[in-house]
Design an enzyme around this catalytic site. Structure first.
Site, PDB file in Angstrom:
ATOM      1  N   SER A  98       0.798  -1.241   0.000  1.00 45.60           N
ATOM      2  CA  SER A  98       0.000   0.000   0.000  1.00 45.60           C
ATOM      3  C   SER A  98       0.826   1.285   0.000  1.00 45.60           C
ATOM      4  CB  SER A  98      -0.927   0.029   1.212  1.00 45.60           C
ATOM      5  OG  SER A  98      -1.934  -0.920   1.056  1.00 45.60           O
ATOM      6  N   LYS A 141       0.393   3.555  -2.861  1.00 45.30           N
ATOM      7  CA  LYS A 141      -0.850   4.312  -3.109  1.00 45.30           C
ATOM      8  C   LYS A 141      -0.688   5.838  -3.127  1.00 45.30           C
ATOM      9  CE  LYS A 141      -3.775   0.619  -1.170  1.00 45.30           C
ATOM     10  NZ  LYS A 141      -4.523   0.199   0.046  1.00 45.30           N
ATOM     11  N   TYR A 175      -4.703   4.049   7.857  1.00 41.82           N
ATOM     12  CA  TYR A 175      -6.031   3.416   7.908  1.00 41.82           C
ATOM     13  C   TYR A 175      -6.808   3.818   9.152  1.00 41.82           C
ATOM     14  CZ  TYR A 175      -3.826   0.885   4.199  1.00 41.82           C
ATOM     15  OH  TYR A 175      -3.166   0.578   3.062  1.00 41.82           O
TER      16      TYR A 175
HETATM   17  O1  DON Z   1      -4.592  -4.874  -1.849  1.00 46.22           O
HETATM   18  C1  DON Z   1      -4.071  -5.417  -0.877  1.00 46.22           C
HETATM   19  O2  DON Z   1      -4.715  -5.974  -0.018  1.00 46.22           O
HETATM   20  C2  DON Z   1      -2.552  -5.365  -0.785  1.00 46.22           C
HETATM   21  N1  DON Z   1      -1.960  -5.513  -2.066  1.00 46.22           N
HETATM   22  C3  DON Z   1      -2.096  -4.075  -0.181  1.00 46.22           C
HETATM   23  C4  DON Z   1      -2.778  -3.751   1.132  1.00 46.22           C
HETATM   24  C5  DON Z   1      -1.912  -3.066   2.118  1.00 46.22           C
HETATM   25  O3  DON Z   1      -0.718  -2.954   1.993  1.00 46.22           O
HETATM   26  C6  DON Z   1      -2.599  -2.604   3.335  1.00 46.22           C
HETATM   27  N2  DON Z   1      -1.651  -2.119   4.294  1.00 46.22           N
HETATM   28  N3  DON Z   1      -1.532  -2.180   5.417  1.00 46.22           N
END
Ligand code: DON
Length: 320
Positions: free
Chosen positions: A65, A68, A242
């Site tokens: 993430s 992002k 988050y």
């Molecule tokens: O989309 C997902 O679930 C993962 N590729 C990335 C999510 C993520 O890194 C959330 N972070 N804490």
């Protein structure tokens, strides 16, 4: 020769938190469960290019993430704020990063840091760049890191095979017309962007590029449009951790972003970036040791945006 006080600080924080074994390595992307839970790296990079590292700062992991905020910045550059914000809100959700929901009333994802918002952003980029989209993202992230990055094919395949929750989100977006018919293509780019391999050394340099108003402090190349850096940093400030974002802003007080493989990046505007890697996560998907290290550095050096020790920007001095 005496050791720089930032180097001493990260070494002390590393020693202090090395024994913290709280949290669990993510397993919902099966390949991530192969991470060594004990790995622990810390890097700092300043806006003028100085670097400090300790622990496992050269251990590669996938960015997840933490990609992002960077893709959000690219979409702002490409489409302008109005177009992007018409599809993705900028409000903290208070819900989990992977929640399958849109904002009541507007039917937009809550913000570009939760999966729904990030997939929308990547779909926007895909509508513009088509098959080149992933290369466009990789080029820009590489320029921010100051070296050529690549992806971990195993992690990418692993998430592509099992990422049904993200597929459900993409179909919800499709239902509301937020992504066009290439939802599966956009998801493929999203899974690839999450599988880009970095170290804390890379993340610190990427963060320092943001801290330095979009210019990589070492290569001196202008990587991100200076006018959008404030938008990227404000979303990181309000939404980057988050459903811990409010408490993070309160306690640590700097823009940040976490990833589910265990990375955390935190930016001190115009000054420096902190990057940590430790794969054990708390219940919200944030690295346990990463939070501790950032909080420790913020307390020690008064990095919190509203700390009385933080002298802030030189704006007043320049106009008085
Ligand atoms: O989309 C997902 O679930 C993962 N590729 C990335 C999510 C993520 O890194 C959330 N972070 N804490």
């Amino acid at each position: 020769m005496h050791t720089h006080e930032l180097q001493l600080a990260i070494e002390e924080l590393h020693a202090e938190h090395e024994w913290n074994a709280r949290g669990e390595v993510a397993t919902y992307i099966p390949e991530l469960s192969n991470a060594n839970p004990d790995d622990f790296g810390i890097s700092l990079a300043t806006a003028d290019g100085a670097q400090f590292h300790t622990g496992d700062f050269d251990v590669p992991f996938t960015i997840q993430s933490i990609s992002k905020p960077f893709t959000f910045g690219l979409a702002l550059e490409e489409f302008g704020e109005g177009e992007v914000i018409s599809r993705v809100s900028v409000e903290p959700s208070g819900d989990a990063f992977n929640s399958i929901e849109l904002q009541t009333g507007t039917n937009r994802p809550h913000n570009p840091m939760v999966n729904a918002g990030a997939i929308t952003v990547t779909a926007l980029l895909h509508a513009r760049y088509g098959e080149r989209t992933f290369d466009v993202i990789l080029d820009r992230l590489s320029a921010a890191a100051g070296r050529r990055l690549s992806i971990d094919e195993q992690v990418y395949e692993s998430e592509r095979r099992t990422g049904h929750r993200n597929r459900a989100i993409a179909h919800l977006l499709l239902n509301f017309g937020l992504v066009s018919c290439e939802a599966e293509h956009a998801l493929d780019v999203y899974f690839r962007q999450c599988a880009i391999v970095v170290t804390t050394r890379d993340l610190a340099m990427m963060g320092a590029t943001l801290a330095n108003m979009g210019r990589n402090p070492l290569t001196k190349s202008m990587v991100f449009d200076v006018l959008n850096v404030k938008h990227v940093l404000s979303i990181m400030f309000t939404c980057g951790m988050y459903d811990y974002s409010g408490e993070w802003a309160y306690r640590v007080g700097v823009p940040a972003k976490s990833g589910v493989s265990g990375g955390v990046i935190a930016i001190v505007n115009r000054q420096l970036a902190i990057a940590t890697y430790s794969p054990r996560l708390d219940a919200r998907g944030n690295s346990c040791r990463g939070i501790q290290v950032c909080a420790g550095l913020a307390a020690r050096f008064g990095l919190h945006a509203f700390d009385c020790l933080n002298v802030g920007s030189s704006f007043l001095q320049s106009v008085l």
